[in-house]
Design a protein around this motif. Sequence first.
Motif, PDB file in Angstrom:
ATOM      1  N   ILE A 168      -1.987   4.854  -4.020  1.00 53.16           N
ATOM      2  CA  ILE A 168      -3.169   4.116  -3.567  1.00 53.16           C
ATOM      3  C   ILE A 168      -4.247   4.223  -4.645  1.00 53.16           C
ATOM      4  O   ILE A 168      -4.532   5.300  -5.160  1.00 53.16           O
ATOM      5  CB  ILE A 168      -3.683   4.672  -2.217  1.00 53.16           C
ATOM      6  N   GLY A 169      -4.813   3.100  -4.987  1.00 51.83           N
ATOM      7  CA  GLY A 169      -5.862   3.077  -5.997  1.00 51.83           C
ATOM      8  C   GLY A 169      -5.363   2.850  -7.407  1.00 51.83           C
ATOM      9  O   GLY A 169      -6.156   2.751  -8.337  1.00 51.83           O
ATOM     10  N   VAL A 170      -4.065   2.762  -7.588  1.00 55.11           N
ATOM     11  CA  VAL A 170      -3.500   2.514  -8.916  1.00 55.11           C
ATOM     12  C   VAL A 170      -3.358   1.003  -9.094  1.00 55.11           C
ATOM     13  O   VAL A 170      -2.981   0.281  -8.164  1.00 55.11           O
ATOM     14  CB  VAL A 170      -2.124   3.210  -9.062  1.00 55.11           C
ATOM     15  N   ASP A 171      -3.659   0.517 -10.279  1.00 49.67           N
ATOM     16  CA  ASP A 171      -3.571  -0.905 -10.574  1.00 49.67           C
ATOM     17  C   ASP A 171      -2.140  -1.408 -10.381  1.00 49.67           C
ATOM     18  O   ASP A 171      -1.171  -0.692 -10.645  1.00 49.67           O
ATOM     19  CB  ASP A 171      -4.028  -1.136 -12.014  1.00 49.67           C
ATOM     20  N   ASN A 174       0.845  -1.203   0.000  1.00 50.70           N
ATOM     21  CA  ASN A 174       0.000   0.000   0.000  1.00 50.70           C
ATOM     22  C   ASN A 174       0.876   1.247   0.000  1.00 50.70           C
ATOM     23  O   ASN A 174       0.853   2.031   0.945  1.00 50.70           O
ATOM     24  CB  ASN A 174      -0.925   0.004   1.220  1.00 50.70           C
TER      25      ASN A 174
END
Length: 78
Positions: free
Chosen positions: A46-49, A41
Amino acid sequence: MEYQKFRDRQKSPTKRFLFILGLTMFGVYFALGLMIIFWENFPLLIGVDKVWKIAFAVLLIVYSFFRFVRLIKQQQYE
């Protein structure tokens, strides 16, 4: 004989500082690439593939080695 004279010359403080700065930046880019790959993480991504994270990390590592090679070649000619 000429090579020995060239090798024994001391570098100016500015050149030494820039060399150390170049090595430090190599380490920073390399470490950042490894952190992105192995830190699950990573706060900035954060939130990126995961595929894009690894692609970005590999790009950073390749760039760090590019900088390192340029730094070493520059030191050979000075």
